[in-house]
Write an enzyme that holds these catalytic residues in place. Structure first.
Site: not given
Length: 634
Positions: A288, A374, A402
């Site tokens: 990243k 979640e 979710r």
């Protein structure tokens, strides 16, 4: 004399097919140009910088290997898609990224024919790609379908559900795992690369089938011999490569491969494309923030970043002096946890975003980051609550969607005291439709047992948090993204009486009922209209969205002929719907003029929060306009 800017390779790319015609040297140059453009635009517009920088070479390899006029490519989440946008005909509009009317920060089918599936929440790519692969086969077509998943998305259950079904169905499908954050395995050396290449070639796979067929044909002991051979192969591969997990899902595993080596990526993608008898997973290792030192040094800070100085990476302050709602929540949670060892902080892969990172540092044993899970987070919190603990689940409004089933069945049905700290409630700004937290009032208020609080400012947030954590029922408090209103934080957090709101400004003729962070703009609107109208509207903050402040609402309905209800959420099923239901069911509707301000039955696009609120009429001027119109109604 000023020099004319030299034309770049990127300037000449107007469609993805042109990438395949470039030489290796040109591809490397293009990678540098793409990175520079991403850094320049994101420094001004904000966005997901580090993951997009890490996926530049992967994007180039994909576009130079596959034909996107036929092949389908689905990005997971879309955090990595900026290079893809630049190289699929949108370079001339890239300056508009995440601005009102400009390019979305995520793939959108309506934006480009090369955005084959719209995304914004994680872990959906494999399921969508598998659906496309089945549709392809049923239609008698032969193109490739690829899912690019990474950035932590493989931690979520939906990704594994997709892997499981893909392996069961055996459809031809390519999953590219962009491993840029997690450590799936440390065995990433040359031997692993050699094994992944060799064990995945077509002739090896065919030989494997023939050997197993021969072993099975041996009378009496054939099946056992084949099983022993397969176990030996699994042990051999899993010892040297991280592919055992994916082989268990019946995927052909290829990798790991250096995700910044374009020739190697192209070879491995071609290898994946050559696999014709089932799904294949290509494991790519990337970094990243690749190519930008500040993002490489702190990829978390630059994952989703605001304005910054591109030469140094220094963040440019937003200019607001008031603390953010999130930071006040963080400080208050710490303060309450110091006095109550039963308080546990939970987040779903967002410790910095939700402000729980400081809790992690202060109380590491009482902090849990469950990853992008979640559903698990809610049921996990329910388990804690069932044993006498007080879990505070800090989660963005859009992500709590979710876990709706778990909120209903695992928390509310059992009446467990889980506190949902619903951050980013309302319009969030540049991340757009997939991230606006505008549905939480509507999808929570009708669930039995749950209580809902909407603090109007940072000081009220402190009291709401204490009240929620001190109750015996499930409770959600919703608060917005961004800075507060500069209200002094005075005294200790106090308990709020259930179902009791506050009159913030006495008035006559018109009662403005303003939810949460719209209370302060409503006060400003009342001041703006007072001189013009010759009277001052009353402003009421309900504080509680459930239980409703029924006595106060009934009193307002009896005393005022004109009511204006303001909320930063959808009107369909929102707070104003709850008020109308209450007034109707209690025979309190007697012909009053009632106006509702909120968000219509449509998805709100991306743009700055202030712009979106202006368009929705939810700032002081818009509320004042509604007050004037209501005052002049016959």
């Amino acid at each position: 004399m000023a020099q004319t800017a030299e034309k770049t390779i990127l300037d000449g790319i107007t469609k993805p097919g042109q990438v395949a015609a470039l030489s290796e040297a040109e591809l490397e140059q293009l990678a540098s140009e793409v990175r520079a453009r991403i850094i320049d635009v994101v420094s001004r517009n904000g966005g997901h910088l580090a993951p997009s920088l890490g996926a530049v070479e992967l994007t180039l390899a994909l576009l130079s290997t596959f034909n996107l006029d036929n092949d389908k490519l689905i990005w997971d989440v879309g955090h990595q898609s900026y290079a893809f946008k630049l190289l699929t005909g949108r370079a001339n509009r890239f300056d508009s990224l995440r601005t009102l009317g400009g390019l979305s920060g995520f793939p959108r089918m309506a934006e480009s024919p090369y955005d084959h599936f719209g995304v914004g929440h994680s872990s959906t790519s494999i399921s969508a790609a598998l659906g496309m692969a089945l549709a392809r086969d049923l239609s008698g077509l032969h193109h490739h379908v690829l899912a690019i998943i990474g950035d932590g998305s493989l931690t979520a259950g939906e990704a594994f559900e997709g892997l499981n079904l893909a392996g069961h169905m055996g459809r031809r499908l390519i999953v590219v795992l962009n491993d840029n954050e997690m450590s799936i395995s440390s065995n990433v050396g040359a031997l692993s690369l050699f094994l992944s290449r060799t064990l995945s070639r077509r002739w090896v796979r065919q030989t494997r089938k023939e050997v197993l067929k021969f072993l099975r044909s041996i009378p009496r002991i054939g099946q056992k011999l084949a099983l022993y051979a397969m176990r030996g192969e699994w042990s051999f591969k899993s010892f040297f490569t991280p592919g055992m997990l994916f082989e268990a899902f019946r995927f052909t595993y290829i990798g790991p491969v250096d995700g910044h080596d374009i020739p190697a990526l192209r070879r491995h993608l071609q290898m994946a494309a050559a696999v014709e008898d089932g799904p294949v997973l290509l494991h790519v290792r990337t970094h990243k923030g690749r190519g930008y030192a500040p993002a490489e040094k702190d990829p978390t800070q630059f994952h989703g970043v605001g304005h910054f100085e591109p030469d140094t990476g220094m963040l440019i302050p937003s200019g607001g002096k008031a603390p953010s709602f999130t930071s006040v929540f963080s400080d208050t949670l710490l303060q309450l946890a110091e006095k109550d060892e039963k308080i546990i902080a939970i987040t779903a892969a967002m410790p910095e975003g939700t402000g729980t990172s400081s809790f992690r540092e202060r109380f590491p044993d009482r902090f849990v980051d469950v990853g992008i899970c979640e559903q698990h987070a809610v049921t996990f919190a329910a388990g804690l609550a069932s044993q006498g603990y007080r879990p505070a689940l800090a989660i963005y409004s859009t992500f709590l969607q979710r876990a709706y089933d778990q909120v209903v069945h695992d928390v509310c049905l059992q009446n467990l005291p889980v506190t949902f700290c619903v951050d980013r409630a309302g319009l969030v700004g540049e991340d757009g439709a997939t991230h606006h937290g505008v549905f939480d009032i509507a999808y929570l208020r009708h669930i039995p047992h749950i209580r809902l609080l909407a603090p109007r400012d940072e000081d009220m947030l402190r009291h709401c948090l204490r009240t929620a954590l001190g109750g015996k029922e499930p409770c959600a408090l919703r608060y917005p993204r961004g800075a507060g209103f500069g209200v002094p934080l005075t005294g200790e957090p106090r308990l709020l009486a259930p179902g009791v709101g506050e009159i913030l400004r006495q008035g006559e003729k018109i009662a403005v009922i303003a939810v949460g962070n719209r209370a302060h703009p409503a006060l400003e609107a009342a001041s703006l209209t007072e001189k013009e109208l010759g009277f001052s509207p009353l402003v009421f903050d309900p504080v509680w969205l459930k239980p409703l402040p029924e006595e106060q609402l009934a009193d307002l309905a009896r005393r005022f002929d004109r009511l204006l209800i303001v909320e930063e959420g959808v009107l369909a099923g929102g707070f104003s719907s709850a008020v109308l239901e209450f007034l109707n069911d209690n025979s309190l509707l007697r012909g009053q003029q009632i106006r509702r301000l909120g968000l219509p039955d449509s998805f709100v696009e991306h743009g700055k929060q202030v712009e979106l609120r202006e368009l929705a009429g939810l700032r002081a001027q818009g509320i004042a306009k509604a007050i004037r119109e209501l005052a002049h109604r016959a």
